[in-house]
Motif scaffolding. Sequence first.
Motif, PDB file in Angstrom:
ATOM      1  N   ILE A  46      37.015   0.886  18.611  1.00  0.00           N
ATOM      2  CA  ILE A  46      37.687   2.171  18.837  1.00  0.00           C
ATOM      3  C   ILE A  46      39.022   2.192  18.112  1.00  0.00           C
ATOM      4  O   ILE A  46      39.367   3.177  17.449  1.00  0.00           O
ATOM      5  CB  ILE A  46      37.868   2.431  20.348  1.00  0.00           C
ATOM      6  CG1 ILE A  46      36.515   2.669  21.002  1.00  0.00           C
ATOM      7  CG2 ILE A  46      38.803   3.626  20.583  1.00  0.00           C
ATOM      8  CD1 ILE A  46      36.533   2.606  22.515  1.00  0.00           C
ATOM      9  N   LEU A 126      39.367  10.207  24.867  1.00  0.00           N
ATOM     10  CA  LEU A 126      38.574   9.013  25.166  1.00  0.00           C
ATOM     11  C   LEU A 126      38.115   9.053  26.617  1.00  0.00           C
ATOM     12  O   LEU A 126      38.793   9.625  27.476  1.00  0.00           O
ATOM     13  CB  LEU A 126      39.404   7.740  24.939  1.00  0.00           C
ATOM     14  CG  LEU A 126      39.866   7.446  23.516  1.00  0.00           C
ATOM     15  CD1 LEU A 126      40.722   6.181  23.485  1.00  0.00           C
ATOM     16  CD2 LEU A 126      38.688   7.320  22.563  1.00  0.00           C
ATOM     17  N   GLU A 130      36.167   3.949  27.597  1.00  0.00           N
ATOM     18  CA  GLU A 130      36.782   3.661  26.302  1.00  0.00           C
ATOM     19  C   GLU A 130      38.243   3.245  26.451  1.00  0.00           C
ATOM     20  O   GLU A 130      38.709   2.347  25.744  1.00  0.00           O
ATOM     21  CB  GLU A 130      36.665   4.867  25.373  1.00  0.00           C
ATOM     22  CG  GLU A 130      35.238   5.101  24.912  1.00  0.00           C
ATOM     23  CD  GLU A 130      35.060   6.418  24.192  1.00  0.00           C
ATOM     24  OE1 GLU A 130      34.343   6.427  23.174  1.00  0.00           O
ATOM     25  OE2 GLU A 130      35.641   7.443  24.636  1.00  0.00           O
TER      26      GLU A 130
END
Length: 143
Positions: A46, A126, A130
């Motif tokens: 990410i 997000l 996440e």
Amino acid sequence: MRAACAALLLWAAPVLAQPAAFQVVGDTIPASLTGTPGDAARGRAIVTTRQRGLCLLCHSGPFPEEPFQGDLAPSLAGAGARLTKGQLRLRLVDGRRLNPATLMPAYYSTEGLVRVGRAWQGRTVLSAEEIEDVVAFLVTLQE
């Protein structure tokens, strides 16, 4: 600069309808948003993926494979040595709680935002999972 950073966040797809409740204690969110630890490998993906977290737009870090890292924000190198999990979590969720003038996007907030595109209204950048993945990764950055 703030507008440029915010505009580039539009490349990532919005995630949730409403974020889960969390409690801020001082400069931290001490409890996991999901109740479970995140996955550091997913968190690294990410952070380094320009289509998802866009972290390297503003930050640099120990990612030699990633060209064109940002210099608007502190380096992510050593983030886990400088900040606790809870401190990192709050900065990701909504850094405006610590610094109202921050350039850091509120990755897990839907409140108090201005000029939000229709696709983003009522959604977070997000997911809770996440956020926890990114926290799990950032705490590994000890140098």
